[in-house]
Design a protein around this motif. Structure first.
Motif, mmCIF file in Angstrom:
data_model
loop_
_atom_site.group_PDB
_atom_site.id
_atom_site.type_symbol
_atom_site.label_atom_id
_atom_site.label_comp_id
_atom_site.label_asym_id
_atom_site.label_seq_id
_atom_site.Cartn_x
_atom_site.Cartn_y
_atom_site.Cartn_z
ATOM 1 N N GLN A 181 128.901 85.898 74.942
ATOM 2 C CA GLN A 181 127.667 85.302 74.410
ATOM 3 C C GLN A 181 127.875 84.806 72.985
ATOM 4 O O GLN A 181 127.340 83.767 72.600
ATOM 5 C CB GLN A 181 126.516 86.308 74.465
ATOM 6 C CG GLN A 181 125.960 86.471 75.877
ATOM 7 C CD GLN A 181 125.005 87.637 75.989
ATOM 8 O OE1 GLN A 181 125.170 88.652 75.316
ATOM 9 N NE2 GLN A 181 124.023 87.511 76.849
ATOM 10 N N LYS A 185 127.012 81.056 72.462
ATOM 11 C CA LYS A 185 125.767 80.844 71.734
ATOM 12 C C LYS A 185 125.955 80.716 70.232
ATOM 13 O O LYS A 185 125.027 80.333 69.520
ATOM 14 C CB LYS A 185 124.790 81.983 72.028
ATOM 15 C CG LYS A 185 124.238 81.909 73.447
ATOM 16 C CD LYS A 185 123.278 83.048 73.724
ATOM 17 C CE LYS A 185 122.885 83.119 75.173
ATOM 18 N NZ LYS A 185 121.992 82.006 75.568
ATOM 19 N N ARG B 103 119.106 76.507 65.620
ATOM 20 C CA ARG B 103 117.955 76.986 66.378
ATOM 21 C C ARG B 103 116.685 76.884 65.536
ATOM 22 O O ARG B 103 116.739 76.989 64.318
ATOM 23 C CB ARG B 103 118.164 78.455 66.775
ATOM 24 C CG ARG B 103 119.202 78.619 67.854
ATOM 25 C CD ARG B 103 119.450 80.085 68.156
ATOM 26 N NE ARG B 103 120.196 80.187 69.403
ATOM 27 C CZ ARG B 103 119.717 80.732 70.515
ATOM 28 N NH1 ARG B 103 118.514 81.266 70.544
ATOM 29 N NH2 ARG B 103 120.447 80.751 71.599
ATOM 30 N N LYS B 107 113.392 80.154 68.223
ATOM 31 C CA LYS B 107 114.625 80.423 68.973
ATOM 32 C C LYS B 107 115.505 81.452 68.260
ATOM 33 O O LYS B 107 116.256 82.183 68.903
ATOM 34 C CB LYS B 107 115.400 79.116 69.186
ATOM 35 C CG LYS B 107 114.782 78.232 70.239
ATOM 36 C CD LYS B 107 115.169 78.778 71.602
ATOM 37 C CE LYS B 107 114.614 77.923 72.724
ATOM 38 N NZ LYS B 107 114.902 78.540 74.027
ATOM 39 N N GLU B 110 113.979 84.728 69.110
ATOM 40 C CA GLU B 110 114.176 85.071 70.526
ATOM 41 C C GLU B 110 115.618 85.451 70.855
ATOM 42 O O GLU B 110 115.893 85.927 71.958
ATOM 43 C CB GLU B 110 113.766 83.872 71.413
ATOM 44 C CG GLU B 110 112.268 83.703 71.557
ATOM 45 C CD GLU B 110 111.907 82.562 72.507
ATOM 46 O OE1 GLU B 110 112.774 82.117 73.264
ATOM 47 O OE2 GLU B 110 110.741 82.133 72.482
ATOM 48 N N PHE B 111 116.544 85.254 69.904
ATOM 49 C CA PHE B 111 117.970 85.393 70.222
ATOM 50 C C PHE B 111 118.310 86.736 70.883
ATOM 51 O O PHE B 111 118.970 86.781 71.926
ATOM 52 C CB PHE B 111 118.824 85.214 68.959
ATOM 53 C CG PHE B 111 120.299 85.144 69.239
ATOM 54 C CD1 PHE B 111 120.934 83.931 69.430
ATOM 55 C CD2 PHE B 111 121.063 86.304 69.319
ATOM 56 C CE1 PHE B 111 122.299 83.861 69.684
ATOM 57 C CE2 PHE B 111 122.429 86.253 69.592
ATOM 58 C CZ PHE B 111 123.044 85.029 69.775
ATOM 59 N N GLU B 114 117.025 86.954 74.294
ATOM 60 C CA GLU B 114 117.741 85.995 75.146
ATOM 61 C C GLU B 114 119.046 86.609 75.647
ATOM 62 O O GLU B 114 119.343 86.559 76.840
ATOM 63 C CB GLU B 114 118.011 84.750 74.308
ATOM 64 C CG GLU B 114 118.407 83.532 75.085
ATOM 65 C CD GLU B 114 118.677 82.359 74.142
ATOM 66 O OE1 GLU B 114 117.774 82.006 73.340
ATOM 67 O OE2 GLU B 114 119.792 81.812 74.182
ATOM 68 N N GLY B 117 118.627 89.163 78.250
ATOM 69 C CA GLY B 117 118.117 88.698 79.530
ATOM 70 C C GLY B 117 116.630 88.938 79.747
ATOM 71 O O GLY B 117 116.168 89.024 80.888
ATOM 72 N N LYS B 120 111.796 84.475 80.101
ATOM 73 C CA LYS B 120 111.366 83.480 79.137
ATOM 74 C C LYS B 120 109.948 83.704 78.609
ATOM 75 O O LYS B 120 109.703 83.636 77.412
ATOM 76 C CB LYS B 120 111.463 82.099 79.783
ATOM 77 C CG LYS B 120 111.720 80.999 78.782
ATOM 78 C CD LYS B 120 112.090 79.726 79.494
ATOM 79 C CE LYS B 120 112.356 78.637 78.453
ATOM 80 N NZ LYS B 120 112.861 77.412 79.003
ATOM 81 N N ARG B 123 109.708 86.696 76.357
ATOM 82 C CA ARG B 123 110.417 86.381 75.132
ATOM 83 C C ARG B 123 109.500 85.628 74.183
ATOM 84 O O ARG B 123 109.360 85.949 73.013
ATOM 85 C CB ARG B 123 111.570 85.452 75.505
ATOM 86 C CG ARG B 123 112.894 85.853 74.967
ATOM 87 C CD ARG B 123 113.975 85.385 75.878
ATOM 88 N NE ARG B 123 114.101 83.931 75.903
ATOM 89 C CZ ARG B 123 114.857 83.283 76.790
ATOM 90 N NH1 ARG B 123 115.538 83.965 77.689
ATOM 91 N NH2 ARG B 123 114.918 81.982 76.782
ATOM 92 N N ARG B 124 108.885 84.615 74.748
ATOM 93 C CA ARG B 124 108.034 83.729 73.965
ATOM 94 C C ARG B 124 106.856 84.501 73.375
ATOM 95 O O ARG B 124 106.526 84.379 72.207
ATOM 96 C CB ARG B 124 107.527 82.617 74.886
ATOM 97 C CG ARG B 124 106.766 81.523 74.208
ATOM 98 C CD ARG B 124 106.931 80.246 74.999
ATOM 99 N NE ARG B 124 108.013 79.470 74.453
ATOM 100 C CZ ARG B 124 107.826 78.354 73.721
ATOM 101 N NH1 ARG B 124 106.634 77.904 73.496
ATOM 102 N NH2 ARG B 124 108.840 77.703 73.221
ATOM 103 N N ASN B 163 113.079 93.181 68.430
ATOM 104 C CA ASN B 163 113.829 93.885 69.475
ATOM 105 C C ASN B 163 113.567 95.391 69.500
ATOM 106 O O ASN B 163 114.157 96.094 70.310
ATOM 107 C CB ASN B 163 115.330 93.647 69.282
ATOM 108 C CG ASN B 163 115.662 92.163 69.276
ATOM 109 O OD1 ASN B 163 115.223 91.438 70.155
ATOM 110 N ND2 ASN B 163 116.390 91.715 68.275
#
Lengths: 273, 265
Positions: A181, A185, B103, B107, B110-111, B114, B117, B120, B123-124, B163
């Protein structure tokens, strides 16, 4: 602010800056034309036609095509473009992934460096007779273009990966990213401006390679072939017209790359040093 | 936040243990002992800051907790599990922000989700909440280079907090900001702390910042760094920087640090 011929130049005005640039550029081109003209007249040699002669030959080439073979100029341009784009595409496909891997894994770099350093200084043109005679007259020139674009692109991609801000990798890892990743990324997106830099350099070198490669592949046609054919026949203005076409095509492709690069850099707000 | 995912560990109990930590930097020519026999227990939900003379190895400690650097000897464990690799259980906020410039703010936040996993939509939603919490709602779709330094670090904070890691490691997070922005950021961090039970280890050069924010302040010695003193600050937040207690404590810590610097010089 300064005043030139009653016109006040304001360097903080975008239109003024644009206008200034254009005036200088046009002046430069006009000077170039006059210099060319002078040399042509002074040399008084058929091998150096005047700009007007060249222009006439260019118009003639566009209207009538190649008077020797009967092929049209678009046929030649198309053939050159096809070789050029194939070589360029192949270089992208190989150099970008390879550069990312070399830049990321020290052991791959240590392994690849000796070979790269041996091959890199060899002029791409040196490969032309070998590729064209030993492989094929269509694939050969493509490979020459490929070699020409490959090394500058590869060097830039490797550099881009190494120049990455290690803090970004730390950040990604503390956010839970796995090695793969981090690669997809973080490494790849941060190398993009450097990749574009390599693309820009490679596109220019690509044009140098193709014309030379075409000299060895008369069956293929192309602008380089036309140039050689006309010069051999002593039709100098036509040969110069071919050079003019190469110049314009080169400008268009590097200009396009420049625009894409600028857009990209503005978008992500990053620069490649 | 109600969905704090570490509620199995009771607040106030020890859960991060640094045990006889030692770090030696070895080069071809020399060995430098950066950290010497450092032992510290960190409690769930506390903000503990680490101050010490310049170059004493504060960041080294933080990087070892993050798993970005390996201790020479000794262990660091969270809930009994050793921190040998970086992981999403330990978030980090960097002095120079370390945001991903390609980003958007959203974004960036959200890393972590993301790469873990998280779907979406979720996450948002979660990112939205934290972007709002740090006051960047109107900038969610901005690019990082369009933001001021203070705003960038608020993105850095949201990106770590969203997180819900067991601990957030803040490495001089406001050190690159001007004094005014710095005060604002400290006040904002206090407000965020009211809404979360987040455990934080905070490294700073600023004694005032440490006294303003911390439940405990750890004073380190000069290199090789070890713990000189741990000071409890049981006062409620927000704190009055001009209050006599505040000023007195700040002075005392400064004096301790000065002694280290004098011995250093």
């Amino acid at each position: 602010m300064s005043t030139v011929f009653g016109w006040t130049y304001d360097k903080h005005n975008k239109n003024h800056r644009m206008f200034r640039k254009m005036v200088i550029a046009v002046t430069s081109l006009v000077c170039f034309m006059f210099a060319w003209w002078d040399i042509s007249v002074l040399a008084n040699s058929a091998a150096i036609p005047t700009p007007i002669d060249t222009w006439n030959a260019l118009v003639n080439l566009i209207n009538e095509g190649d008077t020797i073979t009967g092929r049209s100029v678009w046929d030649y341009i198309g053939s050159s473009m096809k070789t050029y784009l194939s070589g360029f595409g192949l270089a992208l496909l190989v150099a970008i992934p390879l550069g990312l891997v070399i830049g990321y894994f020290a052991v791959v770099e240590e392994f690849a460096t000796p070979v790269i350093e041996i091959l890199r200084p060899i002029a791409p043109i040196a490969w032309a007779p070998i590729f064209i005679l030993a492989i094929d007259y269509t694939i050969g020139p493509i490979l020459v273009v490929f070699i020409g674009i490959f090394f500058p692109l590869l060097t830039n991609v490797v550099f881009g990966v190494k120049e990455i801000d290690t803090k970004l990798i730390d950040a990604a890892r503390t956010l839970g990213a796995s090695s793969s990743q981090v690669f997809t990324k973080v490494m790849i997106p941060s190398a993009v401006p450097y990749i574009m830099n390599g693309v820009k350099i490679g596109l220019g070198i690509g044009w140098m390679c193709i014309v030379a490669a075409e000299l060895y592949a008369p069956q293929l046609g192309g602008i380089g072939f036309y140039l050689n054919e006309q010069a051999t026949a002593g039709f100098w203005p036509a040969a110069f017209a071919a050079i003019a076409i190469i110049a314009v095509l080169g400008l268009l492709t590097t200009g396009l790359a420049e625009v894409i690069h600028k857009k990209l850099v503005n978008r992500v707000g990053m620069t490649s040093a | 936040m109600p969905e704090d995912n570490n509620n199995r560990i009771e607040e106030g109990s020890v859960f991060l243990e640094i045990d006889h930590l030692r770090k030696v930097y070895i080069t071809d020519e020399s060995q430098t002992v950066a950290i010497e026999d450092l032992t510290l227990d960190i409690k769930k939900g506390e903000l503990i800051s680490i101050v010490g003379p310049s170059g004493c190895g504060k960041t080294t400690i933080l990087r070892m907790i993050a798993g970005l650097l390996e201790p020479t000897s000794g262990t660091i464990t969270i809930g009994g599990k050793e921190c040998s690799e970086p992981g999403s259980d330990r978030g980090m906020v960097f002095q120079d922000f370390a945001l991903f410039p390609w980003r958007t703010v959203r974004k960036n936040v959200e890393f972590g989700m993301e790469v873990a996993g998280v779907p979406k939509e979720e996450r948002r939603e979660r990112a939205e909440k934290y972007i709002e919490l740090v006051g960047l709602k109107d900038f969610a779709d901005s690019r990082v280079h369009e933001l001021s330094g203070g705003m960038k670090q608020r993105v850095g904070i949201a990106r770590a907090f969203v997180n819900h890691p067991d601990v957030i490691l803040m490495d001089e997070p406001f050190g690159a900001l001007d004094a005014q922005t710095r005060n604002l950021m400290q006040a904002q961090l206090v407000r965020i702390l009211e809404k979360t039970e987040q455990t934080i280890i905070f490294i700073t050069h600023s004694v005032e910042e440490a006294v303003f924010l911390s439940d405990r302040v750890v004073i380190l010695t000069k290199r090789p760094a070890t713990i000189k003193e741990v000071i409890d600050i049981p006062w409620p937040r927000p704190r009055d920087r001009a209050g006599p207690e505040f000023v007195a404590l700040r002075k005392r810590i400064l004096e301790e640090l000065e002694k280290e610097n004098v011995m250093n010089g």
